[in-house]
Design an enzyme around this catalytic site. Structure first.
Site, mmCIF file in Angstrom:
data_model
loop_
_atom_site.group_PDB
_atom_site.id
_atom_site.type_symbol
_atom_site.label_atom_id
_atom_site.label_comp_id
_atom_site.label_asym_id
_atom_site.label_seq_id
_atom_site.Cartn_x
_atom_site.Cartn_y
_atom_site.Cartn_z
ATOM 1 N N SER A 71 7.161 -26.724 -23.050
ATOM 2 C CA SER A 71 7.194 -25.401 -22.423
ATOM 3 C C SER A 71 6.506 -25.546 -21.079
ATOM 4 O O SER A 71 5.758 -26.512 -20.861
ATOM 5 C CB SER A 71 6.410 -24.414 -23.290
ATOM 6 O OG SER A 71 6.158 -23.207 -22.600
ATOM 7 N N TYR B 194 -1.607 -21.538 -27.707
ATOM 8 C CA TYR B 194 -0.238 -22.039 -27.503
ATOM 9 C C TYR B 194 -0.218 -23.074 -26.380
ATOM 10 O O TYR B 194 0.398 -24.131 -26.503
ATOM 11 C CB TYR B 194 0.669 -20.854 -27.181
ATOM 12 C CG TYR B 194 2.142 -21.193 -26.987
ATOM 13 C CD1 TYR B 194 2.883 -21.796 -27.998
ATOM 14 C CD2 TYR B 194 2.802 -20.877 -25.795
ATOM 15 C CE1 TYR B 194 4.232 -22.083 -27.827
ATOM 16 C CE2 TYR B 194 4.144 -21.147 -25.616
ATOM 17 C CZ TYR B 194 4.855 -21.755 -26.635
ATOM 18 O OH TYR B 194 6.196 -22.041 -26.463
HETATM 19 N N1 LIG Z 1 11.309 -18.478 -26.020
HETATM 20 C C1 LIG Z 1 10.566 -18.961 -25.053
HETATM 21 O O1 LIG Z 1 10.189 -18.241 -24.086
HETATM 22 C C2 LIG Z 1 10.179 -20.430 -25.032
HETATM 23 C C3 LIG Z 1 9.756 -20.985 -23.818
HETATM 24 C C4 LIG Z 1 9.375 -22.318 -23.776
HETATM 25 C C5 LIG Z 1 9.416 -23.090 -24.920
HETATM 26 N N2 LIG Z 1 9.821 -22.536 -26.099
HETATM 27 C C6 LIG Z 1 9.823 -23.411 -27.281
HETATM 28 O O2 LIG Z 1 11.150 -23.611 -27.699
HETATM 29 C C7 LIG Z 1 11.204 -23.776 -29.124
HETATM 30 C C8 LIG Z 1 12.190 -22.772 -29.716
HETATM 31 O O3 LIG Z 1 11.811 -21.464 -29.328
HETATM 32 P P1 LIG Z 1 12.743 -20.172 -29.558
HETATM 33 O O4 LIG Z 1 12.516 -19.263 -28.426
HETATM 34 O O5 LIG Z 1 14.126 -20.596 -29.907
HETATM 35 O O6 LIG Z 1 11.981 -19.538 -30.812
HETATM 36 P P2 LIG Z 1 12.462 -19.097 -32.286
HETATM 37 O O7 LIG Z 1 13.785 -18.430 -32.224
HETATM 38 O O8 LIG Z 1 11.301 -18.385 -32.866
HETATM 39 O O9 LIG Z 1 12.692 -20.482 -33.020
HETATM 40 C C9 LIG Z 1 11.668 -21.230 -33.612
HETATM 41 C C10 LIG Z 1 12.323 -22.153 -34.629
HETATM 42 O O10 LIG Z 1 11.324 -23.012 -35.189
HETATM 43 C C11 LIG Z 1 11.492 -23.029 -36.576
HETATM 44 N N3 LIG Z 1 10.224 -23.347 -37.226
HETATM 45 C C12 LIG Z 1 9.029 -22.709 -37.066
HETATM 46 N N4 LIG Z 1 8.110 -23.301 -37.847
HETATM 47 C C13 LIG Z 1 8.732 -24.320 -38.495
HETATM 48 C C14 LIG Z 1 8.324 -25.281 -39.454
HETATM 49 N N5 LIG Z 1 7.053 -25.334 -39.913
HETATM 50 N N6 LIG Z 1 9.231 -26.194 -39.909
HETATM 51 C C15 LIG Z 1 10.497 -26.152 -39.453
HETATM 52 N N7 LIG Z 1 10.960 -25.263 -38.570
HETATM 53 C C16 LIG Z 1 10.079 -24.358 -38.100
HETATM 54 C C17 LIG Z 1 12.027 -21.661 -36.958
HETATM 55 O O11 LIG Z 1 12.805 -21.721 -38.136
HETATM 56 P P3 LIG Z 1 12.336 -21.290 -39.610
HETATM 57 O O12 LIG Z 1 11.456 -20.080 -39.454
HETATM 58 O O13 LIG Z 1 13.636 -20.995 -40.306
HETATM 59 O O14 LIG Z 1 11.636 -22.485 -40.160
HETATM 60 C C18 LIG Z 1 12.964 -21.386 -35.772
HETATM 61 O O15 LIG Z 1 14.231 -21.932 -36.020
HETATM 62 C C19 LIG Z 1 9.758 -23.634 -29.614
HETATM 63 O O16 LIG Z 1 9.177 -24.906 -29.728
HETATM 64 C C20 LIG Z 1 9.092 -22.839 -28.489
HETATM 65 O O17 LIG Z 1 7.704 -23.060 -28.444
HETATM 66 C C21 LIG Z 1 10.218 -21.235 -26.174
#
Ligand SMILES: NC(=O)c1ccc[n+]([C@@H]2O[C@H](COP(=O)([O-])OP(=O)(O)OC[C@H]3O[C@@H](n4cnc5c(N)ncnc54)[C@H](OP(=O)(O)O)[C@@H]3O)[C@@H](O)[C@H]2O)c1
Length: 262
Positions: free
Chosen positions: A147, A160
């Protein structure tokens, strides 16, 4: 003069791409796009129903997908999962997220611990477990979804930001340690991405607080925008290593400088 290399990964059609956190947001979008690019995608996340439905959708579109319920923080389960693979072409470490936005003075240590467990130890677990199969493929790619929080801090971001900095360091260190093996390490660092669950999870389901994150921002990035950058980097020819790709919406100049229309 030689012709430029073809803009696609060699033998992509027969290659396996494992995506963690494929049940929503960036992970689900990446699964769809890598499948469309010819990868046999393996979808993992804790919510089995979600990944099974997505695998069905991808297969119905004529591509290849399987679902495997997996908690990346459960090392024994991750090791068991890894025994299914002799070779893996791509691992996308996407599972992760944020919990809370409290200042350091009052942040909940349990949230900090859980963010470290999911974002860092989860990535460590599955990368260690699949590294032999990535190496055996003769042309492996590890993607780490950090990120912009892995590259600079902001007030209320402490736990975070700390976890994402650690994930960045994991990627950098791994790249140094495995140079000379046929595996590259790519870090993707997105800024603000509007996904359905990220902010909701961060604020424990509080829709009002979650909506405020994106309030007035004309066009935050979408999950598809980030999936496109991932797909572009992994489909470069094998000798091309995009070490770090930072991608933000135009309205976000830094973690703390965001243009909001009132
Ligand atoms: N959205 C943003 O602004 C942003 C910006 C920069 C980086 N990111 C990063 O990008 C990634 C995806 O983010 P997103 O926005 O798509 O968020 P999201 O929709 O909340 O997705 C998070 C995913 O991680 C999975 N997860 C969480 N804990 C887990 C565990 N213990 N084991 C396996 N799977 C797990 C969840 O699935 P289950 O709950 O089904 O396990 C879900 O599929 C993350 O690493 C986040 O930090 C996001």
């Amino acid at each position: 003069m030689t012709a430029p290399s073809a803009p696609s990964a060699p033998s992509a059609p027969s290659r396996i791409a494992v995506i963690t956190g494929a049940s929503s947001g960036i992970g689900a979008a990446t699964a769809r796009q890598l499948a469309a690019a010819g990868y046999r995608v393996v979808l993992t996340a804790r919510r089995k129903d979600r990944i099974e439905a997505l695998a069905e959708e991808i297969n119905a579109a004529g591509h290849q997908a399987t679902a495997y319920a997996l908690d990346v923080t459960d090392r024994a389960a991750v090791d068991e999962f890894a025994t299914a693979f002799k070779t893996v072409g791509v691992l996308v470490n996407n599972a992760g997220g944020a919990l809370g936005a409290d200042p350091v003075a009052t942040g909940d240590p349990a949230d900090w611990r859980q963010m470290y467990e999911t974002n860092v130890i989860g990535t460590l677990n599955i990368t260690q477990a699949l590294l032999p199969a990535l190496t055996a493929s003769g042309d492996g790619t590890v993607v780490v979804l950090s990120s912009t929080a892995g590259h600079g801090t902001y007030e209320g971001g402490g736990g975070y930001v700390a976890a994402k900095h650690a994930e960045h360091v994991l990627a950098e260190t791994l790249r140094l340690e495995i140079v000379g093996t046929p595996v590259r390490v790519i870090e993707i660092a997105p800024g603000m991405v509007k996904t359905d669950e990220f902010a909701l999870t961060r604020f424990g389901g509080d829709t009002e607080k979650a909506a405020k994150v994106y309030a007035g921002v004309a066009e935050p990035l979408t999950a598809d925008d980030v999936a496109e950058t991932i797909t572009w980097t992994v489909t470069r020819p094998s000798h091309v290593n995009v070490d770090l790709l930072v991608v933000r919406p135009r309205a976000q100049a830094s973690n703390t400088k965001i243009h909001r229309e009132s």
